[in-house]
Design a protein around this motif. Structure first.
Motif, PDB file in Angstrom:
ATOM      1  N   UNK A   1       0.840  -1.194   0.000  1.00 22.20           N
ATOM      2  CA  UNK A   1       0.000   0.000   0.000  1.00 22.20           C
ATOM      3  C   UNK A   1       0.872   1.240   0.000  1.00 22.20           C
ATOM      4  N   UNK A   2       0.479   2.248  -0.749  1.00 23.71           N
ATOM      5  CA  UNK A   2       1.182   3.524  -0.713  1.00 23.71           C
ATOM      6  C   UNK A   2       0.914   4.183   0.633  1.00 23.71           C
TER       7      UNK A   2
ATOM      8  N   UNK B   1      -6.472   4.869  -1.777  1.00 20.79           N
ATOM      9  CA  UNK B   1      -6.145   3.612  -1.130  1.00 20.79           C
ATOM     10  C   UNK B   1      -4.899   3.719  -0.268  1.00 20.79           C
ATOM     11  N   UNK B   2      -4.274   4.882  -0.268  1.00 25.18           N
ATOM     12  CA  UNK B   2      -3.049   5.075   0.505  1.00 25.18           C
ATOM     13  C   UNK B   2      -3.343   5.177   1.998  1.00 25.18           C
ATOM     14  N   UNK B   3      -2.384   4.704   2.796  1.00 29.90           N
ATOM     15  CA  UNK B   3      -2.448   4.937   4.239  1.00 29.90           C
ATOM     16  C   UNK B   3      -2.023   6.382   4.466  1.00 29.90           C
TER      17      UNK B   3
ATOM     18  N   UNK C   1       1.101  13.062  -5.896  1.00 33.25           N
ATOM     19  CA  UNK C   1       1.039  11.589  -5.945  1.00 33.25           C
ATOM     20  C   UNK C   1      -0.202  11.080  -5.224  1.00 33.25           C
ATOM     21  N   UNK C   2      -0.487  11.646  -4.052  1.00 32.54           N
ATOM     22  CA  UNK C   2      -1.677  11.243  -3.300  1.00 32.54           C
ATOM     23  C   UNK C   2      -2.932  11.494  -4.131  1.00 32.54           C
ATOM     24  N   UNK C   3      -3.027  12.683  -4.733  1.00 34.94           N
ATOM     25  CA  UNK C   3      -4.192  13.014  -5.553  1.00 34.94           C
ATOM     26  C   UNK C   3      -4.280  12.102  -6.774  1.00 34.94           C
ATOM     27  N   UNK C   4      -3.124  11.766  -7.343  1.00 39.66           N
ATOM     28  CA  UNK C   4      -3.098  10.872  -8.498  1.00 39.66           C
ATOM     29  C   UNK C   4      -3.543   9.453  -8.172  1.00 39.66           C
TER      30      UNK C   4
END
Length: 139
Positions: free
Chosen positions: A3-4, A29-31, A72-75
């Protein structure tokens, strides 16, 4: 890593508010976790890096910090947010994003939700407030 992970400063009220917004409004889906509770060694991060800026560690091993980490989070989220992340990566926007990010980082204690503790380095925050973030005896 499966997981990212998006890492922020959990001792900063402004940063914590932003993280709460991410968790409530941005379908990723990132933590999303404060660096103070992250296994920095496993993530390949240092306290100094986390003090300087938010961090992104991708499931693919990619790394980014500051506005690049936010992009990156938004992507890694829903279509509207992915569009915003793509926009944040455009060269002229990215060139403006870093100075804006640094200004916010320097002034986060003045922003909505910020506290005086937000402006202090981690070592000073712990000396004054203890690891829990609550004032220690005599402060």
């Amino acid at each position: 890593m499966e997981t990212s992970t998006f890492v922020y400063d959990g001792d900063c009220a402004f940063c914590s508010r932003c993280a709460e917004f991410i968790e409530r409004r941005i379908p990723t889906g990132a933590r999303v976790l404060p660096w103070q509770f992250a296994d920095l060694a496993t993530l390949g991060l240092t306290e100094a890096e986390c003090e300087e800026a938010v961090q992104w560690i991708g499931a693919d091993g990619s790394r980014a910090s500051g506005p690049d980490a936010i992009a990156k989070l938004l992507g890694d989220s829903g279509p509207l947010w992915r569009f915003a992340g793509t926009g944040l990566r455009l060269p002229p926007v990215r060139a403006a994003a870093w100075p804006a990010y640094r200004w916010v980082a320097r002034n986060r204690h003045r922003l909505p939700g910020g506290t005086a503790a937000c402006s202090l380095p981690q070592e000073a925050r712990e000396r004054l407030y203890g690891p829990s973030g609550r004032p220690t005896a005599g402060s």
